[in-house]
Write a protein that holds these residues in place. Structure first.
Motif, PDB file in Angstrom:
ATOM      1  N   ARG A  30     -27.972  14.663 -11.947  1.00  0.00           N
ATOM      2  CA  ARG A  30     -29.178  14.020 -11.404  1.00  0.00           C
ATOM      3  C   ARG A  30     -30.436  14.520 -12.103  1.00  0.00           C
ATOM      4  O   ARG A  30     -31.414  13.784 -12.242  1.00  0.00           O
ATOM      5  CB  ARG A  30     -29.258  14.252  -9.895  1.00  0.00           C
ATOM      6  N   ALA A  31     -30.432  15.747 -12.571  1.00  0.00           N
ATOM      7  CA  ALA A  31     -31.600  16.337 -13.224  1.00  0.00           C
ATOM      8  C   ALA A  31     -31.771  15.892 -14.674  1.00  0.00           C
ATOM      9  O   ALA A  31     -32.812  16.149 -15.275  1.00  0.00           O
ATOM     10  CB  ALA A  31     -31.504  17.863 -13.169  1.00  0.00           C
ATOM     11  N   ARG A  32     -30.781  15.212 -15.233  1.00  0.00           N
ATOM     12  CA  ARG A  32     -30.857  14.800 -16.639  1.00  0.00           C
ATOM     13  C   ARG A  32     -31.846  13.657 -16.826  1.00  0.00           C
ATOM     14  O   ARG A  32     -31.968  12.767 -15.964  1.00  0.00           O
ATOM     15  CB  ARG A  32     -29.483  14.381 -17.166  1.00  0.00           C
ATOM     16  N   GLU A  33     -32.529  13.687 -17.951  1.00  0.00           N
ATOM     17  CA  GLU A  33     -33.494  12.645 -18.273  1.00  0.00           C
ATOM     18  C   GLU A  33     -32.799  11.280 -18.313  1.00  0.00           C
ATOM     19  O   GLU A  33     -31.726  11.141 -18.902  1.00  0.00           O
ATOM     20  CB  GLU A  33     -34.135  12.929 -19.629  1.00  0.00           C
ATOM     21  N   GLY A  34     -33.403  10.309 -17.659  1.00  0.00           N
ATOM     22  CA  GLY A  34     -32.869   8.952 -17.650  1.00  0.00           C
ATOM     23  C   GLY A  34     -31.937   8.653 -16.498  1.00  0.00           C
ATOM     24  O   GLY A  34     -31.533   7.504 -16.313  1.00  0.00           O
ATOM     25  N   ASN A  35     -31.578   9.670 -15.694  1.00  0.00           N
ATOM     26  CA  ASN A  35     -30.709   9.411 -14.550  1.00  0.00           C
ATOM     27  C   ASN A  35     -31.546   8.855 -13.405  1.00  0.00           C
ATOM     28  O   ASN A  35     -32.562   9.432 -13.033  1.00  0.00           O
ATOM     29  CB  ASN A  35     -29.973  10.681 -14.101  1.00  0.00           C
ATOM     30  N   LEU A  36     -31.120   7.733 -12.849  1.00  0.00           N
ATOM     31  CA  LEU A  36     -31.854   7.068 -11.778  1.00  0.00           C
ATOM     32  C   LEU A  36     -31.262   7.320 -10.398  1.00  0.00           C
ATOM     33  O   LEU A  36     -31.856   6.941  -9.394  1.00  0.00           O
ATOM     34  CB  LEU A  36     -31.888   5.553 -12.044  1.00  0.00           C
ATOM     35  N   GLY A  37     -30.088   7.946 -10.352  1.00  0.00           N
ATOM     36  CA  GLY A  37     -29.468   8.237  -9.064  1.00  0.00           C
ATOM     37  C   GLY A  37     -27.965   8.367  -9.186  1.00  0.00           C
ATOM     38  O   GLY A  37     -27.362   7.877 -10.139  1.00  0.00           O
ATOM     39  N   VAL A  38     -27.394   9.048  -8.213  1.00  0.00           N
ATOM     40  CA  VAL A  38     -25.950   9.292  -8.183  1.00  0.00           C
ATOM     41  C   VAL A  38     -25.468   9.133  -6.742  1.00  0.00           C
ATOM     42  O   VAL A  38     -26.100   9.642  -5.814  1.00  0.00           O
ATOM     43  CB  VAL A  38     -25.616  10.722  -8.680  1.00  0.00           C
ATOM     44  N   ASP A  39     -24.364   8.410  -6.573  1.00  0.00           N
ATOM     45  CA  ASP A  39     -23.716   8.283  -5.269  1.00  0.00           C
ATOM     46  C   ASP A  39     -22.272   8.735  -5.405  1.00  0.00           C
ATOM     47  O   ASP A  39     -21.649   8.521  -6.447  1.00  0.00           O
ATOM     48  CB  ASP A  39     -23.720   6.830  -4.773  1.00  0.00           C
ATOM     49  N   SER A  58     -30.760   3.679 -19.508  1.00  0.00           N
ATOM     50  CA  SER A  58     -30.324   3.013 -20.738  1.00  0.00           C
ATOM     51  C   SER A  58     -28.998   3.589 -21.204  1.00  0.00           C
ATOM     52  O   SER A  58     -28.579   4.660 -20.755  1.00  0.00           O
ATOM     53  CB  SER A  58     -31.362   3.224 -21.850  1.00  0.00           C
ATOM     54  N   ILE A  59     -28.368   2.901 -22.140  1.00  0.00           N
ATOM     55  CA  ILE A  59     -27.128   3.411 -22.725  1.00  0.00           C
ATOM     56  C   ILE A  59     -27.416   4.687 -23.514  1.00  0.00           C
ATOM     57  O   ILE A  59     -26.583   5.588 -23.565  1.00  0.00           O
ATOM     58  CB  ILE A  59     -26.419   2.339 -23.594  1.00  0.00           C
ATOM     59  N   GLU A  60     -28.602   4.778 -24.089  1.00  0.00           N
ATOM     60  CA  GLU A  60     -28.971   5.989 -24.831  1.00  0.00           C
ATOM     61  C   GLU A  60     -29.033   7.210 -23.908  1.00  0.00           C
ATOM     62  O   GLU A  60     -28.576   8.285 -24.280  1.00  0.00           O
ATOM     63  CB  GLU A  60     -30.316   5.792 -25.553  1.00  0.00           C
ATOM     64  N   ALA A  61     -29.577   7.023 -22.705  1.00  0.00           N
ATOM     65  CA  ALA A  61     -29.641   8.134 -21.743  1.00  0.00           C
ATOM     66  C   ALA A  61     -28.239   8.552 -21.318  1.00  0.00           C
ATOM     67  O   ALA A  61     -27.930   9.746 -21.244  1.00  0.00           O
ATOM     68  CB  ALA A  61     -30.473   7.735 -20.525  1.00  0.00           C
ATOM     69  N   ASP A  62     -27.383   7.572 -21.064  1.00  0.00           N
ATOM     70  CA  ASP A  62     -25.999   7.882 -20.690  1.00  0.00           C
ATOM     71  C   ASP A  62     -25.275   8.580 -21.838  1.00  0.00           C
ATOM     72  O   ASP A  62     -24.584   9.577 -21.624  1.00  0.00           O
ATOM     73  CB  ASP A  62     -25.251   6.608 -20.296  1.00  0.00           C
ATOM     74  N   THR A  63     -25.442   8.080 -23.047  1.00  0.00           N
ATOM     75  CA  THR A  63     -24.781   8.671 -24.216  1.00  0.00           C
ATOM     76  C   THR A  63     -25.236  10.114 -24.433  1.00  0.00           C
ATOM     77  O   THR A  63     -24.414  10.994 -24.714  1.00  0.00           O
ATOM     78  CB  THR A  63     -25.052   7.812 -25.473  1.00  0.00           C
ATOM     79  N   ALA A  64     -26.534  10.363 -24.271  1.00  0.00           N
ATOM     80  CA  ALA A  64     -27.058  11.727 -24.424  1.00  0.00           C
ATOM     81  C   ALA A  64     -26.463  12.649 -23.359  1.00  0.00           C
ATOM     82  O   ALA A  64     -26.107  13.800 -23.641  1.00  0.00           O
ATOM     83  CB  ALA A  64     -28.582  11.723 -24.347  1.00  0.00           C
ATOM     84  N   TYR A  65     -26.329  12.135 -22.155  1.00  0.00           N
ATOM     85  CA  TYR A  65     -25.725  12.919 -21.074  1.00  0.00           C
ATOM     86  C   TYR A  65     -24.272  13.255 -21.385  1.00  0.00           C
ATOM     87  O   TYR A  65     -23.842  14.406 -21.247  1.00  0.00           O
ATOM     88  CB  TYR A  65     -25.823  12.149 -19.755  1.00  0.00           C
ATOM     89  N   ARG A  66     -23.491  12.271 -21.815  1.00  0.00           N
ATOM     90  CA  ARG A  66     -22.073  12.508 -22.131  1.00  0.00           C
ATOM     91  C   ARG A  66     -21.941  13.512 -23.278  1.00  0.00           C
ATOM     92  O   ARG A  66     -21.055  14.364 -23.258  1.00  0.00           O
ATOM     93  CB  ARG A  66     -21.361  11.212 -22.497  1.00  0.00           C
ATOM     94  N   ALA A  67     -22.833  13.429 -24.261  1.00  0.00           N
ATOM     95  CA  ALA A  67     -22.811  14.381 -25.380  1.00  0.00           C
ATOM     96  C   ALA A  67     -23.121  15.788 -24.867  1.00  0.00           C
ATOM     97  O   ALA A  67     -22.479  16.766 -25.275  1.00  0.00           O
ATOM     98  CB  ALA A  67     -23.810  13.962 -26.454  1.00  0.00           C
ATOM     99  N   TRP A  68     -24.075  15.904 -23.956  1.00  0.00           N
ATOM    100  CA  TRP A  68     -24.411  17.210 -23.383  1.00  0.00           C
ATOM    101  C   TRP A  68     -23.226  17.774 -22.599  1.00  0.00           C
ATOM    102  O   TRP A  68     -22.912  18.960 -22.709  1.00  0.00           O
ATOM    103  CB  TRP A  68     -25.642  17.082 -22.486  1.00  0.00           C
ATOM    104  N   ARG A  69     -22.539  16.932 -21.833  1.00  0.00           N
ATOM    105  CA  ARG A  69     -21.380  17.396 -21.061  1.00  0.00           C
ATOM    106  C   ARG A  69     -20.258  17.911 -21.965  1.00  0.00           C
ATOM    107  O   ARG A  69     -19.438  18.713 -21.542  1.00  0.00           O
ATOM    108  CB  ARG A  69     -20.837  16.287 -20.161  1.00  0.00           C
TER     109      ARG A  69
END
Length: 97
Positions: A30-39, A58-69
């Protein structure tokens, strides 16, 4: 907007502790840039079946998150409670009513 569905199968013995583990991991998400919410959705008929719904700008925000994980810093503890690999499906919003 991107909606990511992450379907989890939990180890039966991990169900009691799973909320704390999932909450800890998703607080970081939830704290990652570009995350709008989690359920977190729990199957009413099977508490070991959990679906996480993440909304991303955006897909870029999701892709950056997956790369960080995938890094040592971003590695989560979800694996400790999973009975098998999670299933990730990405959806793009076509329209909203």
């Amino acid at each position: 907007m991107i909606t990511a569905l992450l379907e989890l199968r939990l180890k039966a013995e991990a169900v009691p502790e799973s909320e704390a583990v999932i909450r800890s991991v998703l607080t970081q998400t939830r704290a990652r840039e570009g995350n709008l919410g989690v359920d977190v959705l729990i199957d009413r008929a099977d508490a070991a079946h959990v679906t996480i719904v993440e909304r991303w700008e955006s897909i870029e925000a999701d892709t950056a998150y997956r790369a960080w994980r995938a890094t040592d810093e971003g590695k989560s503890s979800l694996g400790t409670i999973l009975a098998g690999p999670p299933v990730l499906t990405l959806f793009e919003t076509a329209f909203t009513l």
